[in-house]
Design an enzyme around this catalytic site. Structure first.
Site, PDB file in Angstrom:
ATOM      1  N   GLY A   1      32.320  38.846  37.942  1.00 32.77           N
ATOM      2  CA  GLY A   1      32.922  38.984  39.277  1.00 32.77           C
ATOM      3  C   GLY A   1      33.989  40.066  39.291  1.00 32.77           C
ATOM      4  NE  ARG A   2      38.879  37.806  36.361  1.00 34.29           N
ATOM      5  CZ  ARG A   2      39.225  36.850  35.520  1.00 34.29           C
ATOM      6  NH1 ARG A   2      38.970  36.979  34.227  1.00 34.29           N
ATOM      7  NH2 ARG A   2      39.828  35.766  35.966  1.00 34.29           N
TER       8      ARG A   2
ATOM      9  CE1 TYR B   1      39.266  40.473  45.998  1.00 34.19           C
ATOM     10  CE2 TYR B   1      39.104  39.031  47.892  1.00 34.19           C
ATOM     11  CZ  TYR B   1      38.824  40.227  47.271  1.00 34.19           C
ATOM     12  OH  TYR B   1      38.106  41.165  47.939  1.00 34.19           O
ATOM     13  CD  GLU B   2      35.876  37.582  42.118  1.00 31.47           C
ATOM     14  OE1 GLU B   2      35.457  37.934  41.011  1.00 31.47           O
ATOM     15  OE2 GLU B   2      35.188  37.545  43.148  1.00 31.47           O
ATOM     16  N   GLY B   3      41.547  36.623  39.852  1.00 34.32           N
ATOM     17  CA  GLY B   3      42.505  36.870  38.777  1.00 34.32           C
ATOM     18  C   GLY B   3      43.448  37.991  39.188  1.00 34.32           C
TER      19      GLY B   3
END
Ligand code: CAA
Length: 381
Positions: free
Chosen positions: A243-244, A363-365
């Site tokens: 995802g990142r 988002y997503e870390g």
């Protein structure tokens, strides 16, 4: 062998994404941002064109392309409409990918074809009101009841929450076991007991469909658990690596979109007798932006290449996500500055791109979480 050329297939996909974004997304992107409305018509078209199964095996009706092609497609969409790009990234990376990577044959056959063709859309449910960065602290509970799990809890900041049909849910089944007591589930959104909070009124990515999701005695069949019992935290972390790469591509696309607009403006706008790009104050900004974009692209493509080579890519994905998001913020801020007063109004798009860039650092870390992942790789055994 080091080769910086893209393949013909990758270039064709990039061109198709660029044409689509300019033709279908640009005309009403400002209106969607203003009103916070989903690009429903365009999402349907993207599905028909295969953008929701970009990396899925053709055996499950996907397009079977590689991660590099995926990166280029997300960049092009993000240059014009980052809200559509996040939908694509979450759907492809955080839902298709885990089903294909960790699912049983039965799960793949049941869910992937409709996902790959865009008939169904996906959302990823990890964050909670009191568990964002510290993902093991989630409270949503899936209690084993024999042939089903009973789910209760609240997830929030869920992208695609309303438009999705399939949820990739991460929940505790055994809290005493901490991260080893977490599981991942495929949940059909129309299951009784699932309700949504209001559409979040966000600073940027305003037409992305973000809600909290409440689970009240929701029955999830046993066969919808993904992977071995207790494997959910690691599955979630692995999904997020992929995802990142998607979010890094989105961030870089936002930076590229702002850069293109800043260059165009700097070539046209005149002040003190010449185009502002010929004043060193602006020319050096353009140079700094270009170097940052090029560096970000190299980091990102390396992460994508490592994923495609089936090499470990956790750290490379974290570096790409952190760097692309941080330079997206810097580049969009400079693009607004170059535009002066025009940069501060909606019509020139750069203020929107700046608002969108901000979320890529969160988002997503967050960027800080990426730095934890990167530094641990050097400091821990
Ligand atoms: N890849 C593979 N495995 C990983 C991993 C990774 N990136 N990160 C951790 N793991 C594994 C570890 O190896 C470890 O395995 P063992 O138990 O076998 O040793 C296990 O997972 C636990 O790891 P840690 O002890 O390092 O866990 P931690 O509690 O210290 O947390 C963290 C690590 C990196 C901070 C993690 O909690 C994290 O990534 N947090 C951020 C969460 C996040 O990104 N949320 C995004 C929400 S989704 C979203 O935004 C989608 C959207 O809608 C746009």
């Amino acid at each position: 062998m080091l080769n910086f050329d893209f393949t013909e297939e990758q270039l064709m996909l990039r061109q198709a994404a660029r044409d689509f974004a300019e033709r279908e997304l640009l005309p009403d992107v400002l209106e969607r941002d203003e009103k916070g409305i989903l690009a429903t018509r365009q999402i349907k078209l993207l599905g028909e064109l295969g953008f929701f199964g970009l990396m899925v095996d053709p055996k499950y009706l996907g397009v079977g392309m590689d991660t590099i092609a995926y990166i280029l497609a997300i960049e092009e969409i993000s240059k014009i409409d980052a809200s559509v790009a996040v939908l694509m990234s979450v759907h492809n990376s955080l839902v298709n990918n885990p089903i294909e990577q960790f699912g049983t044959e039965e799960q793949k056959e049941k869910y992937l074809p409709k996902m790959a063709t865009g008939e169904n859309l996906g959302a990823f449910l990890l964050s909670e009101p009191e568990a964002g960065s510290d993902a093991t602290m989630q409270r949503t509970q899936a209690t084993d009841q024999g042939d089903y799990y009973l789910v209760n809890g609240v997830k929030n900041w869920i992208s695609n929450a309303n438009c999705a049909d399939i949820y990739m849910l991460i929940a505790h089944t055994n809290p005493e076991k901490k991260n080893k007591g977490i599981n991942a589930f495929i949940v059909e959104k129309n299951t009784p007991g699932i309700t949504l909070g209001p559409h979040e009124n966000k600073m940027g990515m305003r037409s992305s469909d973000t809600h909290s999701v409440m689970f009240s005695d929701v029955k999830v069949p046993k066969q919808n658990r993904l992977g071995e019992d207790g494997a959910g935290f690691k599955i979630a972390m692995k999904i997020l690596n992929s995802g990142r790469i998607g979010i890094a591509s989105q961030a870089l696309g936002i930076a590229m979109g702002a850069f293109e607009r800043a260059v165009q403006y700097a070539r046209e706008r005149k002040a003190f007798g010449k185009e502002i790009g010929h004043h060193q104050a602006i020319a050096f900004k353009i140079s700094d932006m270009a170097v940052k974009i090029e560096t970000a692209q190299l980091l990102l493509l390396k992460a994508g290449w490592m994923k495609d080579q089936h090499k470990p890519y956790t750290v490379e994905a974290a570096m790409a996500k952190q760097y692309c998001a941080d330079i997206a913020m810097e580049v969009t801020t400079q693009a607004v500055q170059i535009h002066g007063g025009y940069g501060y109004v909606k019509e020139y798009h750069v203020e929107r791109l700046m608002r969108e860039a901000k979320l890529t650092q969160i988002y997503e870390g967050t960027s800080e979480i990426q730095k934890i992942i990167i530094s641990r790789s050097f400091l821990n055994d």
